[in-house]
Design a protein around this motif. Structure first.
Motif, PDB file in Angstrom:
ATOM      1  N   THR A  34      42.039  86.940  12.673  1.00 29.57           N
ATOM      2  CA  THR A  34      41.033  86.540  11.993  1.00 29.57           C
ATOM      3  C   THR A  34      41.032  87.158  10.542  1.00 29.57           C
ATOM      4  O   THR A  34      41.494  88.054   9.833  1.00 29.57           O
ATOM      5  CB  THR A  34      39.714  86.939  12.548  1.00 29.57           C
ATOM      6  OG1 THR A  34      39.528  88.535  12.650  1.00 29.57           O
ATOM      7  CG2 THR A  34      39.598  86.610  14.095  1.00 29.57           C
ATOM      8  N   LEU A  36      38.257  87.656   8.479  1.00 25.25           N
ATOM      9  CA  LEU A  36      37.196  88.490   8.009  1.00 25.25           C
ATOM     10  C   LEU A  36      37.797  89.742   7.275  1.00 25.25           C
ATOM     11  O   LEU A  36      38.406  90.513   7.657  1.00 25.25           O
ATOM     12  CB  LEU A  36      36.335  88.808   9.038  1.00 25.25           C
ATOM     13  CG  LEU A  36      35.292  87.765   9.679  1.00 25.25           C
ATOM     14  CD1 LEU A  36      34.493  88.392  10.681  1.00 25.25           C
ATOM     15  CD2 LEU A  36      34.443  86.862   8.668  1.00 25.25           C
ATOM     16  N   ARG A  90      34.473  85.803   4.641  1.00 24.78           N
ATOM     17  CA  ARG A  90      35.454  84.977   4.952  1.00 24.78           C
ATOM     18  C   ARG A  90      35.806  84.057   3.564  1.00 24.78           C
ATOM     19  O   ARG A  90      34.829  83.363   3.352  1.00 24.78           O
ATOM     20  CB  ARG A  90      35.491  83.872   6.079  1.00 24.78           C
ATOM     21  CG  ARG A  90      36.298  82.980   6.535  1.00 24.78           C
ATOM     22  CD  ARG A  90      36.009  82.264   7.593  1.00 24.78           C
ATOM     23  NE  ARG A  90      35.853  82.938   8.989  1.00 24.78           N
ATOM     24  CZ  ARG A  90      34.861  82.846   9.824  1.00 24.78           C
ATOM     25  NH1 ARG A  90      34.139  81.771   9.513  1.00 24.78           N
ATOM     26  NH2 ARG A  90      34.907  83.552  10.983  1.00 24.78           N
ATOM     27  N   VAL A 116      24.761  87.134  11.554  1.00 22.68           N
ATOM     28  CA  VAL A 116      25.473  86.339  11.243  1.00 22.68           C
ATOM     29  C   VAL A 116      24.742  85.350  10.622  1.00 22.68           C
ATOM     30  O   VAL A 116      23.833  84.891  10.955  1.00 22.68           O
ATOM     31  CB  VAL A 116      26.526  85.655  12.127  1.00 22.68           C
ATOM     32  CG1 VAL A 116      27.286  84.604  11.859  1.00 22.68           C
ATOM     33  CG2 VAL A 116      27.301  86.902  12.802  1.00 22.68           C
ATOM     34  N   ASN A 120      26.959  79.855   9.678  1.00 21.85           N
ATOM     35  CA  ASN A 120      28.256  80.499  10.477  1.00 21.85           C
ATOM     36  C   ASN A 120      28.068  80.986  11.941  1.00 21.85           C
ATOM     37  O   ASN A 120      29.093  81.556  12.331  1.00 21.85           O
ATOM     38  CB  ASN A 120      28.840  81.454   9.512  1.00 21.85           C
ATOM     39  CG  ASN A 120      29.219  80.929   8.248  1.00 21.85           C
ATOM     40  OD1 ASN A 120      30.272  80.244   8.183  1.00 21.85           O
ATOM     41  ND2 ASN A 120      28.521  81.164   6.950  1.00 21.85           N
ATOM     42  N   THR A 125      32.685  84.364  15.755  1.00 23.70           N
ATOM     43  CA  THR A 125      32.414  84.802  14.599  1.00 23.70           C
ATOM     44  C   THR A 125      31.686  86.182  14.857  1.00 23.70           C
ATOM     45  O   THR A 125      31.867  87.295  14.122  1.00 23.70           O
ATOM     46  CB  THR A 125      31.666  83.855  13.686  1.00 23.70           C
ATOM     47  OG1 THR A 125      32.198  82.825  13.543  1.00 23.70           O
ATOM     48  CG2 THR A 125      31.293  84.671  12.401  1.00 23.70           C
TER      49      THR A 125
END
Length: 216
Positions: A34, A36, A90, A116, A120, A125
């Motif tokens: 990922t 992030l 991100r 979050v 998103n 996530t």
């Protein structure tokens, strides 16, 4: 007609229970795959995070449980009893905020929270951000367990983790909160250090403001 089953990478079977080794392997893969990154909260982040926390989509399920604090109250509350707090980005855009707070190192425990952004919001996530926050907490501080709160309105976001052994329901206060005519239970969940690989810590890097300025 073909099968309705669609394979989703890195997802869980609905009722499968994973062993600690399974969870550590999944966490490691998610950290590798990922995009992030974590960085400290900047004052310029606060107006946007305030909008997230008071939006109708999350107002009943995060810190304020339906209340609408002023901006100054929000800032004071956001940093109260916090050991560490990060924005998750991100593609250079903030999409979540997470904190480690109310730490008791003698008892090897702390609380965490994660929000979050509504734009998103998704289980994966949230899971990716949670993995980074938990790995950082366990790798950086003398903690064996992390605790966090949710309620019956939001707990469905954690049902997959509960069913598969990532989260444990520690306590439930029935009809603790009221939103209009709707009552909700306050639920305390936890997760343990044994579910997160020590080698995963090298995958979680906190980017400080001075870093990245030499890129190019």
């Amino acid at each position: 007609m073909g099968s309705r089953h669609v394979r989703r990478p890195e997802t869980l079977r609905p009722n499968s229970r994973r062993s600690p080794d399974d969870w550590r392997s999944l966490v490691e893969r998610r950290l590798l795959r990922t995009e992030l990154r974590m960085r400290p909260v900047d004052p310029n982040d606060l107006p946007e995070i305030y909008r997230w926390s008071t939006s109708p989509d999350v107002a009943r399920v995060w810190m304020y449980r339906g209340a609408t604090p002023s901006f100054d109250e929000f800032v004071a509350h956001l940093f109260a009893s916090v050991t560490a707090q990060f924005v998750f980005e991100r593609r250079d855009r903030a999409i979540a905020i997470g904190a480690i707070y109310d730490a008791n190192f003698a008892a090897q425990r702390a609380s965490i929270r994660l929000l979050v952004s509504p734009a998103n919001a998704s289980w994966m996530t949230g899971f990716d951000a949670f993995c980074r926050l938990a790995v950082h907490a366990f790798a950086t501080f003398p903690l064996s367990r992390l605790y966090f709160q949710t309620n019956t309105i939001a707990v469905r976001q954690f049902e997959r983790g509960i069913r598969t052994g990532l989260f444990v329901e520690e306590a439930r206060l029935h009809n603790f909160e009221r939103f209009g005519d709707e009552w909700a239970d306050l639920i305390y969940l936890s997760t343990g250090r044994n579910l997160f690989l020590e080698p995963s810590a090298r995958r979680v890097q906190v980017v400080f403001p001075s870093e990245g300025s030499d890129e190019g």
